[in-house]
Design a protein around this motif. Sequence first.
Motif: not given
Length: 145
Positions: A120-131, A39-48
């Motif tokens: 329909f997220g509003e901020s970085s996936n990485l920030a949201t997942y780590l949060g 999921l962490l890698m997914l968050a990075t990829w989705l942000d890109k």
Amino acid sequence: MTFVNHFDISLWQACDSYYHQHQALYLSLQDDYQINVNLLMLATWLDKQDYLLSQQDWMQLQDETHLWEERVLLPYRKLRKLSKNSLAIEEYQQMLDVELMLERKSQGLILHKLKQLSHFGESSNLATYLGLFNLNRTDYPSLES
């Protein structure tokens, strides 16, 4: 081809590259905070890809993935770690190969769930997942590269 179908083609190939770049950090986050590396890698990829998911979406991905992994992957990983000193190198490698197969199964479950979510997220996936783990993305700037 829809954007979501594009996930099938490039997502896990890119994630393999991320893993090789950040393996030590990923494993540390996994061991210290029980973060799901896939999921962490997914968050990075989705942000890109500028494909933002909501906190609710990340909670669903985390919950569903955790249920499967808690029953299958995590007990196997624990067994592999406990067996390391008792096995020949080839036997231990076989256990690692099985664990990799289980990781791929987990990735398939993630992809299936991802295709069901709206973006329909509003901020970085990485920030949201780590949060979700009370971690701040700014403490891990290398993950964004």
